[in-house]
Scaffold this active site. Structure first.
Site, PDB file in Angstrom:
ATOM      1  N   LYS A  52       0.844  -1.205   0.000  1.00 18.06           N
ATOM      2  CA  LYS A  52       0.000   0.000   0.000  1.00 18.06           C
ATOM      3  C   LYS A  52       0.872   1.245   0.000  1.00 18.06           C
ATOM      4  CE  LYS A  52      -3.790  -2.314   2.345  1.00 18.06           C
ATOM      5  NZ  LYS A  52      -4.277  -2.828   3.616  1.00 18.06           N
ATOM      6  N   GLN A  96      -5.644  -1.995   9.801  1.00 14.75           N
ATOM      7  CA  GLN A  96      -5.312  -3.256   9.113  1.00 14.75           C
ATOM      8  C   GLN A  96      -5.927  -4.441   9.855  1.00 14.75           C
ATOM      9  OE1 GLN A  96      -3.465  -3.397   6.156  1.00 14.75           O
ATOM     10  NE2 GLN A  96      -4.077  -5.534   6.141  1.00 14.75           N
ATOM     11  N   ASP A 119     -11.699   2.245   4.193  1.00 17.59           N
ATOM     12  CA  ASP A 119     -12.053   0.833   4.094  1.00 17.59           C
ATOM     13  C   ASP A 119     -13.573   0.680   3.952  1.00 17.59           C
ATOM     14  OD1 ASP A 119     -10.585  -1.426   3.915  1.00 17.59           O
ATOM     15  OD2 ASP A 119     -10.482  -1.837   6.071  1.00 17.59           O
TER      16      ASP A 119
END
Ligand SMILES: NC(=O)c1ccc[n+]([C@@H]2O[C@H](COP(=O)([O-])OP(=O)(O)OC[C@H]3O[C@@H](n4cnc5c(N)ncnc54)[C@H](OP(=O)(O)O)[C@@H]3O)[C@@H](O)[C@H]2O)c1
Length: 288
Positions: A52, A96, A119
């Protein structure tokens, strides 16, 4: 049979993000920024985060990884997230997964302000998605919709079957297909006679997390099949939920694993970060 590679689709998205990132930096004097919060040291998560960061770098986005010890308490974690929420230089926040067992992932997602929730896991973004309202969308299913668009695969009026009902893939996938006027059949591990549903579906999205669950006997002649699954087999090879060579004999289009859906997830994360930065700038808000 058309192989639905994700790379060319992801490239288009990333090119657009790069252009917008340039304009954003020029107009604001600073870069759009993504912060990834990692609790613990899950080795797979470390690889995903590095990827990322590298992608953000290539696009001209700022990125930072905050590594927190596994011993952190929920209150301490919330404090970190609150600081990121309040920081006007941070535009996207991603926690995460997997998170350590001590806390509920859905609750942690709700600590991020929805405007920075790249997200798209915050209950408000989830609710807006299901209401068909504008919102940040979960990266993997939104990426699959981009694959349909890129390869000019019609969705409206089609019978679409989604296998899997996770909050991050299956449920939002069904909502996005429904929004685009597909007739959606939503299956899961308790669905009896799965084959009877998949066999008449024009579109089949498989997100069961079960290696090689779907062979040609499940697939309607000419169907479009998307394989979301990612697994390492005993030889260390990456495989999906679909038996590619077998299903390729009956499908009209099929996404491979790897190189299908995978590249889309990260591209959509970058897009969400850029969209969040632009939206925050447009609303003149530094939040909260
Ligand atoms: N390419 C990417 O970027 C990407 C992104 C995210 C995930 N993935 C991969 O996609 C897969 C799914 O991920 P996930 O997070 O959605 O997994 P998950 O949370 O484990 O959910 C799996 C879903 O599949 C259902 N299911 C399991 N076995 C089934 C069966 N035999 N028949 C029908 N339904 C079945 C489960 O039903 P119940 O609800 O009844 O248990 C559940 O709803 C995994 O392999 C994951 O690694 C890939």
């Amino acid at each position: 049979m058309l192989t639905l590679f994700g790379k060319p689709v992801a490239k288009n998205i990333l090119d657009q993000v790069r252009d917008k990132a340039k304009q954003f930096e020029k107009a604001s004097g600073h870069r759009a920024k993504l912060v990834v919060v990692l609790v613990g040291e899950d080795p797979a998560s470390l690889i995903y985060i590095r990827k990322k960061g590298e992608t953000a770098e290539l696009l001209g986005l700022d990125h930072e990884t905050i590594k927190l010890p596994i011993s952190i308490t929920p209150d301490e974690l919330r404090e970190y997230i609150d600081q990121l929420n309040a920081n006007p230089r941070v535009h996207g926040i991603l926690i995460q997964r997997p998170l350590p067992k001590f806390t509920d992932e859905t609750e942690v997602a709700s600590w991020i302000v929805p405007e920075k929730d790249v997200d798209a896991f915050h209950p408000l973004n989830v609710g807006r998605l299901f209401l068909g309202l504008p919102c940040l969308k979960p990266c993997t299913p939104a990426g699959i919709m981009e694959i349909f668009k890129h390869y000019k695969i019609p969705v409206s009026g089609k019978k679409a079957c989604v296998i899997g009902r996770s909050a991050i893939v299956g449920k939002p996938m069904a909502a996005l297909l429904l929004k685009e006027n597909a007739t959606v059949f939503h299956c899961h591990s308790k669905t009896p006679d799965l084959k009877s549903i998949t066999q008449f579906s024009d579109i089949l999205v498989v997100a069961a997390g079960k290696p090689h669950l779907i062979d040609a006997s499940y697939v309607k002649q000419g169907a479009v099949v998307i394989d979301v699954g990612i697994h390492h087999n005993t030889n260390g090879k990456i495989i999906g939920d679909v038996v590619f060579e077998d299903v390729a004999k009956v499908a009209s289009a099929l996404s491979p694993v790897p190189s299908g859906v995978g590249p889309m997830t990260i591209a959509m994360l970058m897009k969400n970060t850029m969209d969040a930065a632009l939206e925050l700038a447009n609303s003149g808000s530094s939040l909260p």
